[in-house]
Design a protein around this motif. Structure first.
Motif, short mmCIF file in Angstrom:
data_model
loop_
_atom_site.label_atom_id
_atom_site.label_comp_id
_atom_site.label_asym_id
_atom_site.label_seq_id
_atom_site.Cartn_x
_atom_site.Cartn_y
_atom_site.Cartn_z
N VAL A 464 0.83 -1.20 0.00
CA VAL A 464 0.00 0.00 0.00
C VAL A 464 0.87 1.25 0.00
O VAL A 464 0.60 2.22 -0.74
N ALA A 465 1.93 1.25 0.81
CA ALA A 465 2.83 2.41 0.85
C ALA A 465 3.52 2.61 -0.50
O ALA A 465 3.68 3.75 -0.97
N GLU A 466 3.90 1.52 -1.13
CA GLU A 466 4.56 1.64 -2.43
C GLU A 466 3.60 2.17 -3.50
O GLU A 466 3.99 2.97 -4.36
N VAL A 496 11.07 -8.67 1.16
CA VAL A 496 10.45 -7.86 0.11
C VAL A 496 9.57 -6.77 0.73
O VAL A 496 9.45 -5.66 0.17
N ASP A 497 8.97 -7.02 1.90
CA ASP A 497 8.17 -6.00 2.55
C ASP A 497 9.04 -4.86 3.08
O ASP A 497 8.65 -3.68 2.99
N PHE A 498 10.20 -5.20 3.65
CA PHE A 498 11.12 -4.14 4.09
C PHE A 498 11.52 -3.26 2.90
O PHE A 498 11.55 -2.03 3.00
N VAL A 499 11.84 -3.89 1.78
CA VAL A 499 12.27 -3.13 0.60
C VAL A 499 11.15 -2.26 0.08
O VAL A 499 11.34 -1.07 -0.24
N ARG A 500 9.92 -2.80 0.00
CA ARG A 500 8.80 -2.05 -0.54
C ARG A 500 8.45 -0.85 0.34
O ARG A 500 8.23 0.26 -0.17
N PHE A 501 8.40 -1.06 1.65
CA PHE A 501 7.99 0.04 2.51
C PHE A 501 9.04 1.14 2.54
O PHE A 501 8.70 2.33 2.46
N ARG A 503 11.22 1.82 0.25
CA ARG A 503 11.23 2.47 -1.07
C ARG A 503 10.05 3.43 -1.21
O ARG A 503 10.19 4.55 -1.72
N GLY A 504 8.87 3.00 -0.76
CA GLY A 504 7.71 3.88 -0.84
C GLY A 504 7.83 5.09 0.06
O GLY A 504 7.48 6.21 -0.34
N LEU A 505 8.31 4.89 1.29
CA LEU A 505 8.44 6.02 2.21
C LEU A 505 9.54 6.98 1.75
O LEU A 505 9.43 8.20 1.96
N ALA A 506 10.59 6.45 1.12
CA ALA A 506 11.65 7.33 0.61
C ALA A 506 11.16 8.19 -0.54
O ALA A 506 11.65 9.31 -0.73
N ALA A 507 10.18 7.69 -1.30
CA ALA A 507 9.64 8.47 -2.41
C ALA A 507 8.65 9.52 -1.96
O ALA A 507 8.29 10.40 -2.74
N ALA A 508 8.18 9.44 -0.71
CA ALA A 508 7.23 10.42 -0.18
C ALA A 508 7.98 11.55 0.51
O ALA A 508 9.19 11.50 0.74
N GLU A 509 7.22 12.58 0.88
CA GLU A 509 7.81 13.73 1.56
C GLU A 509 7.84 13.58 3.07
O GLU A 509 8.57 14.31 3.74
N TYR A 510 7.04 12.69 3.60
CA TYR A 510 6.94 12.54 5.05
C TYR A 510 8.14 11.76 5.58
O TYR A 510 8.61 10.82 4.96
#
Length: 590
Positions: A464-466, A496-501, A503-510
């Motif tokens: 979901v985060a990704e 894979v969950d560590f990588v996805r989360f 990666r998604g959080l790094a692409a966000a501003e928060y």
């Protein structure tokens, strides 16, 4: 003064000297052991009043009798107290026979306890009724079964409740005497009393050969409810129940499969026998030769398929039979295939990579005609299972997808966190650029923020985060909610969950430093599960999240060496270096 003893007496041995009459004492030392005094007890009473009764450890004191023969008369202490009134001097007459009313009241707990348990409607009332009669003995096994069953019926209670522990502590010592241990361990499992379940399993294991097939299925079901993995116990149950599978009811077939799925015991030989038994019964029922009530319903078939999917058991013949059943029932309009059951079957096929195109086409055709009968969660599950397989250039299929997404958007208030996650994944499969159904992602974001205070439900938070990091990376309340929900999922995360989360959080501003610390800590615990590409991508995303130089160096040092070739899915330093190397020749040529 006393007269001086003669010299011949002083020459005698001390033993004989003590036997001679002593001056001032009549009769010598031998007569000191004789008690003199009046016979009315006055000196004893006076001494008792002055000094009190003598206390002797380990014996009971009875105030109307002297303790004769239990002490030395030389140091005798009077313990007798004279009665103070006439009623205390009367003869004691025992009454061995109670009156009818007294006897009935003494046995009234035999019907007052079951009546109180039946009238109780909450766990506190059930436990208070038992505590009210806790001193009434002897209690039989069926009394304990009644209170445990009533506790389960009213919804259970906290397993740390002292009243429940009081009940189970009395049962602890008679586990070896209980005949119906499978029923008892089922109550323990439903009340989450796993310590007593483990203790009872010691005696259950020895009694397994003497149990019927129904009791064996119940015992396996209990271990499945408790999610207590006992491979020896489950293998013994499979060995003993295998010759008796024809006697097992359809509900017990489903419970057996679900028990092995919940305990994560991959007994594929036994699962194949369960599948064959279900197929034989369906074939007999279709030919009109089966016993009434022996054929599993369509809902039970889907529950079996879901259990097989959890254990990664690919049985193509079973899923083909389920697909044919669904197709025929949907085409004829017969009862059986409900929307949740169809969603379970499609999800099981998708998880096992069994592409039943005929099943998917039949389900989509039914959704197109009866979309108003499908809940939002069921539509999301069906869409997530069907979208990766069905062609995306078919306009009729795309129209069904639009109708499904519109219905999910309309009923978004009924979605739970798990439903929001499934709907987001369905949206990612169908709408890659955000133009298929405009505004759908914003509706899911609003629903997810509304559920920010939900503290127990788990969902695919990494995916979901990704997904939302690509559609709304500037939405700070959304990623704040995801970071709030993250901590209860870290114990279940895979690499894979560590990588996805990350990666998604790094692409966000928060940004959240607590999340960075928690991710690094839990990733260190799962270090051996990471591949070089996954670890490289994880550390690179942690760098973007603002991890300190010391933490980055520590993660790089303890992890596997960096890969030499970039992976197609990796976002680590190797992939970035490869992308930069590909851009340089293009710039030179330009």
């Amino acid at each position: 003064s006393f007269p001086r003893q003669p010299a011949e007496q002083s020459q005698l041995p001390p033993a004989l000297l003590g036997r001679l009459p002593q001056p001032g004492i009549a009769g010598g030392a031998l007569l000191q052991q004789v008690r003199h005094g009046p016979m009315d007890g006055r000196p004893g009473r006076l001494q008792h009043f002055r000094f009190g009764p003598a206390k002797r450890k380990g014996s009971y004191y009875y105030r109307f009798h002297k303790l004769v023969g239990k002490a030395n008369w030389r140091k005798y202490t009077e313990r007798y107290i004279a009665p103070r009134s006439l009623e205390n001097r009367q003869r004691w007459i025992p009454t061995p026979y109670a009156t009818f009313s007294q006897g009935r009241h003494a046995f009234s707990w035999h019907w007052r306890l079951p009546k109180g348990l039946a009238e109780a409607t909450t766990a506190d009332e059930v436990l208070e009724v038992w505590i009210q009669f806790r001193h009434k003995l002897p209690k039989r096994t069926f009394h304990y079964f009644k209170v445990l069953k009533r506790l389960v019926d009213v919804g259970g209670c906290e397993r740390t409740d002292w009243r429940l522990r009081f009940i189970t502590s009395r049962l602890h010592n008679i586990h070896r005497k209980v005949l119906n241990l499978p029923r008892l361990v089922k109550y323990y499992a439903e009340l989450r009393v796993t310590d007593e379940l483990e203790h009872a399993s010691r005696f259950l294991r020895k009694m397994l050969p003497k149990y019927s097939s129904h009791q064996l299925a119940l015992a396996a079901h209990a271990f499945g409810i408790a999610k207590l993995q006992d491979k020896h116990m489950m293998s013994e149950i499979a060995r003993l129940i295998e010759p008796q599978l024809s006697e097992v009811t359809p509900v017990e077939l489903v419970r057996l499969a679900q028990a092995y799925a919940d305990t994560e015991i991959c007994h594929y030989t036994f699962l194949a026998q369960l599948s064959a038994q279900a197929q034989v019964r369906v074939q007999q029922a279709s030919a009109g030769e089966g016993i009434p009530g022996s054929c599993p319903s369509f809902v039970q078939l889907t529950e079996l398929a879901e259990a097989f999917a959890q254990l990664k058991f690919q049985d193509y013949s079973f899923f083909e039979m389920c697909a044919l059943q669904a197709e025929s029932l949907l085409s004829q309009g017969l009862p059986g295939p409900t929307p949740p059951a169809l969603a379970k079957l499609c999800s099981a096929c998708s998880r096992l990579k069994i592409h039943e195109i005929r099943l998917f086409e039949s389900v989509l055709a039914h959704v197109a005609d009866h979309w108003y009968d499908y809940p939002a969660t069921s539509l999301a599950e069906i869409g997530l299972a069907v979208a990766p397989v069905m062609p995306t250039d078919d306009e009729s299929v795309l129209d069904v997808y639009r109708r499904m997404i519109a219905q999910i958007r309309q009923d978004k208030d009924t979605l739970s966190l798990r439903g929001v996650g499934i709907a987001a994944r369905f949206m990612a499969e169908v709408d890659h650029k955000g133009q298929f159904v405009p505004g759908f992602s914003q509706a899911l974001v609003r629903r997810l923020i509304e559920l920010k205070d939900e503290s127990k439900e788990c969902y695919d938070i990494a995916r979901v985060a990704e997904i939302f990091s690509r559609r709304c990376p500037q939405d700070r309340p959304l990623f704040s909610t995801l970071c709030r929900h993250l901590h209860r999922h870290l114990g279940y995360f895979e690499p894979v969950d560590f990588v996805r989360f990350t990666r998604g959080l790094a692409a966000a501003e928060y940004r959240d430093d607590r999340v960075v610390h928690a991710l690094s800590k839990w990733a260190q615990k799962r270090l051996r599960e990471f591949s070089p590409h996954d670890w490289d991508s994880f550390v690179t995303s942690m760098t973007k999240l603002g991890a300190t130089d010391v933490r980055q160096a520590q993660l790089r040092e303890m992890g596997p060496p960096p890969p030499t070739e970039p992976a197609t899915f990796s976002g680590g330093q190797v992939a970035l270096a490869a992308a930069a190397a590909q851009q340089k020749p293009a710039e030179v040529q330009a």
